[in-house]
Design an enzyme around this catalytic site. Structure first.
Site, PDB file in Angstrom:
ATOM      1  N   HIS A   1       0.813  -1.088  -0.024  1.00  0.00           N
ATOM      2  CA  HIS A   1      -0.069  -0.114   0.147  1.00  0.00           C
ATOM      3  C   HIS A   1       1.000   1.243  -0.018  1.00  0.00           C
ATOM      4  O   HIS A   1       1.657   1.326   0.928  1.00  0.00           O
ATOM      5  CB  HIS A   1      -0.794  -0.156   1.267  1.00  0.00           C
ATOM      6  CG  HIS A   1      -1.615   1.374   1.595  1.00  0.00           C
ATOM      7  ND1 HIS A   1      -3.050   1.369   1.433  1.00  0.00           N
ATOM      8  CD2 HIS A   1      -1.282   2.317   1.822  1.00  0.00           C
ATOM      9  CE1 HIS A   1      -3.312   2.574   1.662  1.00  0.00           C
ATOM     10  NE2 HIS A   1      -2.443   3.322   1.854  1.00  0.00           N
TER      11      HIS A   1
ATOM     12  N   ASP B   1     -10.181  -4.206  -3.462  1.00  0.00           N
ATOM     13  CA  ASP B   1      -9.653  -3.592  -2.412  1.00  0.00           C
ATOM     14  C   ASP B   1     -11.399  -3.575  -1.632  1.00  0.00           C
ATOM     15  O   ASP B   1     -11.690  -2.525  -0.878  1.00  0.00           O
ATOM     16  CB  ASP B   1      -9.291  -2.491  -2.615  1.00  0.00           C
ATOM     17  CG  ASP B   1      -8.838  -1.679  -1.149  1.00  0.00           C
ATOM     18  OD1 ASP B   1      -8.757  -2.082  -0.178  1.00  0.00           O
ATOM     19  OD2 ASP B   1      -8.572  -0.327  -1.267  1.00  0.00           O
TER      20      ASP B   1
HETATM   21 ZN   LIG Z   1      -4.695  -0.372   0.854  1.00  0.00          ZN
END
Ligand SMILES: [Zn+2]
Length: 375
Positions: free
Chosen positions: A127, A254
């Site tokens: 991320h 996600d």
């Molecule tokens: Zn993320």
């Protein structure tokens, strides 16, 4: 066609069961034509040791009708400082290490983890976000953030870490997977590294980053609040180009459920993320396949074969003698994403109550019919 596989989902169990559980999340996956998922480790406790991995896999075995894989943290409690219990997690089959939700703060720790875990055949998923630049993470820095008077998160906050983490992997000889890329320059950074050919880098793009921009936020609609944030039309186009070209190996949602109460807060306080498992395939069909932007071959490759391959699983195919893991998708039918349609505990998606072309009518694994609709 072969059933899909989502390598980036948040099932919130243990710790946040009001948002989602492994049971409800896996039913949401089936509802969207997906028969395998990889959980992110930002639960409470975080999935950072063999003990928590064992608990999660145990719950999944009891409550899910599809295989649920889990990633493990790179660092203890995702704090970015001390290494998580990597070898214990490896022994339980964990392949992907990530501090998703945040960047692994200390690059030296990540570098050490890469040198260590690569020998076990594990890989890293990043991320990408410089927290000091990203501020309250509300939305893209640009015309919209100025207009709303909210400090934005500039695309460079993401692009810097995309480059940093690929460089670390390059130096450590590790496999790095870049998660949920939202910016065109981020895509171009990955393309540049891929063209060099001397580092194993893969990347994913989420349907929402192909579809929406920061303009869609309109009157502070928190269903458009996610991290990395929605950016601009030029970014949408750049990401689509990257997907068609193969810079992005995977499509992943996600899937990030939150309760209505949490999402009804003001734009800065509301948590980041939208659900995606139930809407992904239908929206990919409606916006891209039905309009001729790309074909089903791309969807099957990027949302079924490649994510399985990244996880060390065989691609599923529809052939005589092969195990059955397939879906029927009716291109002539429509789907309306009502609250009743959704199996997820949360409905924080901008597509709620809208109607789209296409419907997942059958999901079948082996002898079992997991879903039947419109028959
Ligand atoms: Zn993320």
């Amino acid at each position: 066609m072969p059933a899909m596989f989502d390598a980036h989902v948040h099932f919130r169990e243990p710790g946040f069961e009001a948002k989602e559980t492994i049971a409800s999340g896996s039913e949401a996956a089936i509802n969207g034509g997906i028969t395998g998922v990889v959980m992110m480790p930002n639960t409470r406790p975080a999935i950072d040791s063999a003990t928590v991995v064992a608990t999660v896999l145990e719950i999944a075995k009891k409550t899910s009708r599809i295989p649920v894989y889990t990633s493990g943290c790179v660092t203890k409690d995702r704090h970015g400082k001390e290494l998580a219990g990597i070898d214990g997690m490896k022994n339980l089959g964990v392949k992907m290490l990530t501090d998703d939700g945040d960047t692994t703060g200390d690059p030296a720790v990540l570098f050490r983890a890469m040198q260590y875990a690569t020998e076990f055949g594990m890989f890293f998923a990043s991320h990408c976000e410089v927290p000091e630049l990203a501020g309250p993470r509300a939305l893209n820095e640009g015309a919209m953030s100025y207009r709303l008077g909210i400090k934005g998160s500039p695309a460079c906050a993401e692009e810097i870490i995309i480059d940093r983490d690929i460089r670390l992997a390059h130096a450590a000889g590790a496999h790095i997977h870049i998660q949920h890329v939202s910016s065109k320059l981020g895509m171009e950074t990955i393309r540049w590294w891929k063209q060099r050919g001397d580092v194993k880098v893969t990347a994913e793009v989420a349907p929402h980053h192909l579809l929406f921009t920061d303009e869609d936020i309109g009157d502070f609609d928190t269903n458009y609040k996610m991290n990395p944030p929605l950016r601009t039309k030029a970014d949408n186009e750049g990401l689509l180009e990257g997907l068609i070209e193969g810079v992005f190996d995977l499509i992943a949602t996600d899937h990030a459920p939150h309760t209505p109460f949490e999402k009804s807060q003001d734009f800065i306080s509301a948590p980041n993320g939208i659900t995606g498992l139930e809407t992904a395939l239908v929206s990919l069909y409606h916006y891209f396949v039905a309009t001729g932007k790309f074909g089903w071959d791309l969807v099957v490759k990027r949302y079924s074969a490649e994510p399985r391959r990244m996880m060390g699983l065989p691609a599923v195919s529809i052939e005589v003698g092969q195990p059955v893991e397939l879906i029927l998708f009716d291109t002539a039918a429509e789907t309306t994403f009502t609250k009743d349609f959704m199996k997820s505990k949360s409905q924080n998606t901008p597509l709620i109550n809208q109607t789209f072309k296409g419907s997942v009518d059958l999901v079948m694994v082996g002898d079992a019919i997991l879903l039947e609709r419109n028959f």
